[in-house]
Scaffold this motif. Structure first.
Motif, PDB file in Angstrom:
ATOM      1  N   ASP A 178      -4.442   3.877   3.997  1.00 16.39           N
ATOM      2  CA  ASP A 178      -4.157   4.715   2.829  1.00 16.39           C
ATOM      3  C   ASP A 178      -5.288   5.708   2.577  1.00 16.39           C
ATOM      4  OD1 ASP A 178      -1.749   3.511   2.362  1.00 16.39           O
ATOM      5  OD2 ASP A 178      -2.279   2.708   0.393  1.00 16.39           O
ATOM      6  N   ALA A 202      -7.675   3.074  -2.957  1.00 15.64           N
ATOM      7  CA  ALA A 202      -6.383   2.564  -2.525  1.00 15.64           C
ATOM      8  C   ALA A 202      -6.479   1.099  -2.124  1.00 15.64           C
ATOM      9  CB  ALA A 202      -5.858   3.409  -1.352  1.00 15.64           C
ATOM     10  N   ARG A 203      -5.378   0.588  -1.564  1.00 19.15           N
ATOM     11  CA  ARG A 203      -5.307  -0.816  -1.149  1.00 19.15           C
ATOM     12  C   ARG A 203      -5.728  -1.048   0.293  1.00 19.15           C
ATOM     13  NH1 ARG A 203      -2.895  -2.952  -5.161  1.00 19.15           N
ATOM     14  NH2 ARG A 203      -1.059  -2.046  -6.148  1.00 19.15           N
ATOM     15  N   SER A 204      -5.685  -0.010   1.126  1.00 24.11           N
ATOM     16  CA  SER A 204      -5.895  -0.214   2.553  1.00 24.11           C
ATOM     17  C   SER A 204      -6.680   0.933   3.156  1.00 24.11           C
ATOM     18  CB  SER A 204      -4.539  -0.337   3.270  1.00 24.11           C
ATOM     19  OG  SER A 204      -3.818   0.884   3.177  1.00 24.11           O
ATOM     20  N   ASP A 222       0.838  -1.189   0.000  1.00 17.26           N
ATOM     21  CA  ASP A 222       0.000   0.000   0.000  1.00 17.26           C
ATOM     22  C   ASP A 222       0.879   1.247   0.000  1.00 17.26           C
ATOM     23  OD1 ASP A 222       0.841   0.243   2.660  1.00 17.26           O
ATOM     24  OD2 ASP A 222      -1.161   0.136   3.519  1.00 17.26           O
ATOM     25  N   PRO A 254      -0.614   2.234  -6.628  1.00 20.77           N
ATOM     26  CA  PRO A 254      -0.968   1.940  -5.242  1.00 20.77           C
ATOM     27  C   PRO A 254      -2.139   2.764  -4.714  1.00 20.77           C
ATOM     28  CG  PRO A 254       0.946   3.357  -5.289  1.00 20.77           C
ATOM     29  CD  PRO A 254       0.607   3.063  -6.727  1.00 20.77           C
TER      30      PRO A 254
END
Length: 468
Positions: free
Chosen positions: A224, A219-221, A9, A169
């Motif tokens: 984030d 995003a990935r998380s 991330d 990302p």
């Protein structure tokens, strides 16, 4: 190391850069290599920013010189192609705007750059950001990294596909009714539409109807999303809607001062919901209960009285049609199917328009009543997982509906301006992501981010990635 880079991330990448474990040049190059390898199959990235590697070199020099670094220093990001980027084409998914290069960044882009982010490229969308699939006459159709025969959604589908496939990302999308949350759900990433007015829409088109449009991070998380939102939020002196007061607390891991109260529902009021999706919402509710949150099944009577999708349809057509007509005047032969559909729709009568405005007020009041008792709400994002390309009619839990019904659980938040976060919490029998939506009261992004971080900590699907 390359695989670790492309599936880390943004927060992790910023940490690795700050501690000199990787260089910004390595990070940007790894993503450029990934784009070269998988974008021909996915068609998520439509334009590369010429200055990405040069920016990475400057970022590396700053690290080596011991300069003060922003929270996203050296981290590449991508941007939906309806959001202006200085000196990088912003073509809005239409041949009408082919070759259009803005002189100035949108406020949201400028803020990510100020945080140290490096613009990597622009991502695909439906023409004028108007549909639930990302397909247009200029750059073609985007595919879902989990199954290329399926859509990554719309209108921020190129952005969701790029992040899910490891080409980026973190990035920016826009949301009129579903468009950051739905695509995130279809590709298994995370996104948030904050309270209306939290993030300025300056430098983004279309703007009509302005009270429904949002720009938000993808995003990935969860961390984030919190980090990006902390950089994006706040008025810019240009977007008059961006005047919301209230401070945002980015400390999503902090314990609240009291037990949080959360309701969950899969209807009524959203249209039909697939049983697998309903089960995922129920599982997310149970997971929060297991970590100490008070959780119970609820209903919101206002959603049953006034079907939000119908309210939205009666309001937005009257305001979007003039904007589309102006943009396409003299270029009718370059219009794609959704612009033609929009312009062919009958005008809403003044009576129906006023009735819809009053219904929108009732929906706001209904949510206000709900949030007197609860801190958050868990709902579906979409009624089904990612669907096959081009499908316009669905059979969902025994009921036949058209494709607009995919917005049933997301559009209430655009009408009311409430914040909503989309995150994966399950998997369908066809091995596709299933997500849930966390809804908070106005300006309560910290609450839903905290709850999302709790769900993320117990999730069994967090680190799964498509096999490309």
């Amino acid at each position: 190391m390359t695989k670790e880079i492309i599936f880390s991330d943004a927060t992790k990448l910023a940490e690795l850069i700050r501690t000199k474990e990787v260089s910004p040049v390595e990070v940007v190059q790894a993503h450029l290599d990934r784009i070269a390898a998988v974008n021909p199959k996915i068609n998520a990235i439509v334009t590369l920013a010429d200055g990405a590697l040069k920016g990475a070199m400057a970022a590396e020099a700053a690290v080596l010189a011991g300069d003060e670094l922003g929270p996203l220093h050296g981290v590449p990001f991508t941007v939906k192609d309806s959001i202006d980027t200085a000196d990088v084409a912003t073509q809005r998914g239409s041949p009408i705007f082919k070759g259009r290069v803005p002189d100035v960044d949108a406020t949201s882009v400028a803020r990510l750059k100020k945080a140290g982010g490096i613009l990597l490229g622009k991502t695909n969308l439906p023409e004028f950001s108007y549909w639930i699939e990302s397909d247009n006459l200029l750059s073609g159709r985007s595919n879902n990294p989990w199954d290329v025969t399926r859509t990554p959604g719309g209108s921020s589908g190129g952005e969701s596909a790029a992040i899910a496939a490891g080409m980026s990302p973190i990035g920016l999308g826009t949301d009129l009714a579903i468009s950051v949350r739905g695509p995130a759900a279809q590709t298994g990433i995370t996104s948030m539409k904050a309270t209306h007015g939290r993030v300025p829409m300056t430098g983004i088109w279309p703007r009509a109807p302005r009270r429904f449009w949002h720009v938000g991070p993808m995003a990935r998380s969860v961390r984030d999303i919190a980090l990006a939102f902390s950089q994006l939020a706040g008025p810019d002196g240009q977007d008059a809607f961006a005047t919301s007061i209230g401070q945002f607390d980015a400390g999503i891991g902090r314990q609240p001062y009291r037990q949080l109260r959360v309701g969950w529902m899969v209807g009524p009021g959203f249209g039909p919901i697939d049983p697998e999706v309903a089960a995922t919402v129920k599982a997310a509710a149970a997971a929060l209960k297991d970590v100490g949150v008070f959780v119970e099944q609820v209903s919101i009577p206002a959603l049953e009285r006034d079907f939000a999708l119908d309210v939205f349809n009666r309001l937005h057509v009257m305001e979007m049609k003039p904007a589309f007509a102006e943009a396409t005047a003299g270029h009718e032969d370059e219009m794609y199917k959704m612009s033609k559909t929009m312009l062919s729709l009958p005008d809403t009568s003044m009576k129906d328009y006023i009735d819809a405005e009053q219904a929108a007020e009732r929906l706001r009041d209904g949510y206000a009543e709900y949030f007197k008792k609860y801190d958050a709400l868990i709902t579906p994002v979409l009624p089904i997982p990612a669907h096959k390309h081009g499908v316009v009619e669905f059979l969902i839990n025994g009921q036949k509906v058209d494709a607009t019904y995919l917005q049933g659980a997301t559009v209430p938040l655009n009408i009311t301006g409430l914040p909503g976060l989309s995150m994966r919490f399950g998997t369908s029998k066809e091995r596709l992501p299933i997500s849930v939506q966390l809804v908070g009261s106005w300006l309560a992004e910290s609450t839903i981010l905290h709850l999302a971080s709790l769900l993320e900590s117990v999730s069994t699907v967090r680190d799964q990635h498509p096999d490309l």
